[in-house]
Write an enzyme that holds these catalytic residues in place. Structure first.
Site: not given
Lengths: 103, 307
Positions: A28, A31
Site C-alpha cells: 500500500c 501506508c
C-alpha cells in the site's frame, strides 16, 4: 518509538498509557507515506509507542478493532480505542489525535 | 520574516523535481505539502512508463524522489496553503497550520489534482463505506467479493487489473468506451472474472445498511438495471486543486492554470507545474519536466530582478 507488532505481541503488552496502532499493508503506497509521517512524529515524541500491524498477517487483531482498510491509525489509551483515522492523513491531524490520548 | 527565493506548493513529482533544480541553482527553497510527499503517485501500484526504471511502485518512486530532495538539503514542511498574494517582486504565502506566513520572490504551484466525483444520489452516503477512490488502500477488504469500477481511462483500467486479482467478480462501467492504453485494455479483457459495460451511465448507488449495488442505464437502449456488488471504485478523472489561487486571476474555466513555455502563469514570479496546468498529457515524467523548467525559469527571473 516505532515497532512492528503481531496479535500475540499486542496481547502480551502492558497497555497502560497511550499508544498508536497503525494497520498497514506492504503493497500500500499511502501506508508507506504514512510511515514516513509517523517516523517524523516518532523523532519528536520518542516516548510514545507507535506499533505497526501488518493488516494481512494479523486478521484477528484487525477484526477485533473492526479495521476495514489501510492505512488505519488507532489511538489507544489504556488499551481502549479513543479515536481513529482512516487513510493517509496530514501530520497535524495525526498530532491532534495523539494529543487526545496523551493530554 | 525571512524571504525565500522560491516556495513550492505541492510535493508531488513536479514539486520535488522543481525543488531539486532550485537548490542546485542555489535558491533558498521551501517545499510545502498538506500531506506527505508523493502526490497522486502514492496510490499507483505500478508505474511502467517512467524512463529508465522499468516497473516501479508509485510510493517507492515517491520516496526515492523525496530522499533525493533531502540529500540536497531541501526544506520540507507540512502545510495547507490558503492563499498566495502578489505584492510585485515579493509574494506572500499564507497557510492554515499555525497561521504560518512566508515571504518569497517566486512561487511554484504544483498542487496537482484530486479525484473527480460522479455527483449521483447515494454517493455521499457510501463514500468511504463501500465507495472508494483508492483500490490499493481499500481493495483488500473485497477479497472474494464483487466490485464495480467506474471509468474507462488509464487509472480505471490499471486499478481494475489490480482489483481483478483480488475480487471474485469485477464489473467495469464505462460512460462511452475504454480510452486507456490498448495494452492494459487487452490485459483487462483477458481476465476471466471481468465484465465491461460500455455506453452505460451510473444513476445512483443503492443499499440499506451497506452498499449493495449500482443502478445503471444503457445509453443506447435506455434500459436500467442494478449491478449487485459489495464495493465500488470511481476513476472518472481529476479536478485541479486550485481554489487557493483563484484570487490571483490565473485559472482557466476548468480551474487549471495556463502557463507559457517557461511554466510561467499570467503573474510575474508565479509558476505552475504538473497536473494543475492546462495541458493534455498528465504523467509523472511530464510533471517532472514541468518542475525542472519552472525552477530554472524562476531562477532566471530572480536574476533579472537583481540586474
Amino acid at each position: 518509538m516505532i515497532a512492528e507488532i503481531t496479535t500475540a505481541a499486542f496481547d502480551a503488552l502492558d497497555k497502560k498509557g497511550a499508544c498508536v496502532l497503525e494497520f498497514y499493508s506492504k503493497t500500500c503506497g499511502p501506508c508507506k507515506m504514512l510511515a514516513f509521517v509517523l517516523k517524523d512524529i516518532a523523532k519528536a515524541q520518542p516516548d510514545l509507542p507507535i506499533y505497526t500491524v501488518d493488516f494481512n498477517e494479523n486478521p484477528e487483531l484487525k477484526e477485533r478493532f473492526a479495521v476495514k482498510g489501510f492505512p488505519t491509525l488507532l489511538f489507544l489509551k489504556d488499551g481502549a480505542e479513543k479515536s481513529r483515522l482512516e487513510g493517509l492523513k496530514q501530520k497535524p491531524a495525526v498530532l491532534k489525535e495523539i494529543e487526545g490520548i496523551t493530554a | 520574516m525571512e524571504t525565500y527565493d522560491i516556495v513550492i506548493i505541492g510535493a508531488g513529482p513536479a514539486g520535488m523535481t522543481a525543488a531539486i533544480y532550485a537548490v542546485r541553482a542555489n535558491m533558498k527553497t521551501l517545499l510545502l505539502d498538506k500531506l506527505s510527499p508523493g502526490g497522486q503517485i502514492i496510490n499507483t501500484e505500478s508505474i511502467e512508463n517512467y524512463t529508465g526504471v522499468g516497473a516501479v511502485n508509485g510510493a517507492e518512486l515517491a520516496m526515492k524522489m523525496f530522499e533525493h530532495t533531502q540529500e540536497l538539503g531541501v526544506v520540507f514542511d507540512y502545510k495547507t496553503v490558503l492563499s498566495v498574494e502578489d505584492q510585485g517582486t515579493l509574494k506572500v504565502v499564507r497557510c492554515e497550520e499555525d497561521d504560518a506566513v512566508y515571504s518569497t520572490r517566486t512561487v511554484l504551484i504544483a498542487t496537482g489534482a484530486s479525484p473527480r466525483r460522479l455527483g449521483v444520489p447515494g454517493e455521499d452516503n457510501w463514500a468511504g463505506a463501500g465507495l472508494s477512490w483508492c483500490a490499493i488502500c481499500d481493495g483488500a477488504q473485497y477479497k472474494g467479493k464483487d466490485v464495480v469500477v467506474i471509468g474507462g481511462g488509464n487509472s480505471a483500467v490499471e486499478e481494475s487489473l489490480y482489483l481483478a486479482g483480488i475480487v471474485n467478480k469485477l464489473t467495469l462501467v464505462v460512460r462511452s468506451r475504454l480510452s486507456a492504453d490498448n495494452c492494459v485494455c487487452d490485459k483487462l479483457r483477458a481476465m476471466p472474472n471481468v465484465s465491461i459495460y460500455g455506453r452505460t451511465d451510473v444513476l445512483s448507488f443503492i443499499g440499506q445498511s451497506r452498499l449493495e449495488g449500482v443502478r445503471v442505464r444503457d445509453a443506447e437502449s435506455g434500459e436500467e438495471r442494478i449491478i449487485a456488488c459489495d464495493g465500488v471504485f470511481e476513476y472518472i478523472g481529476l479536478e485541479p486543486v486550485s481554489a487557493p489561487f483563484a484570487s490571483l486571476g490565473i485559472l482557466d474555466a476548468r480551474g487549471c492554470i495556463p502557463v507559457n513555455e517557461d511554466m510561467k502563469t499570467a503573474v510575474d514570479g508565479i509558476y505552475a507545474a504538473g497536473d494543475i496546468t492546462a495541458k493534455k498529457l498528465r504523467q509523472v515524467i511530464t510533471a517532472c519536466s514541468d518542475g525542472a523548467i519552472a525552477a530554472n525559469a524562476a531562477s532566471k527571473y530572480i536574476e533579472s530582478l537583481c540586474k
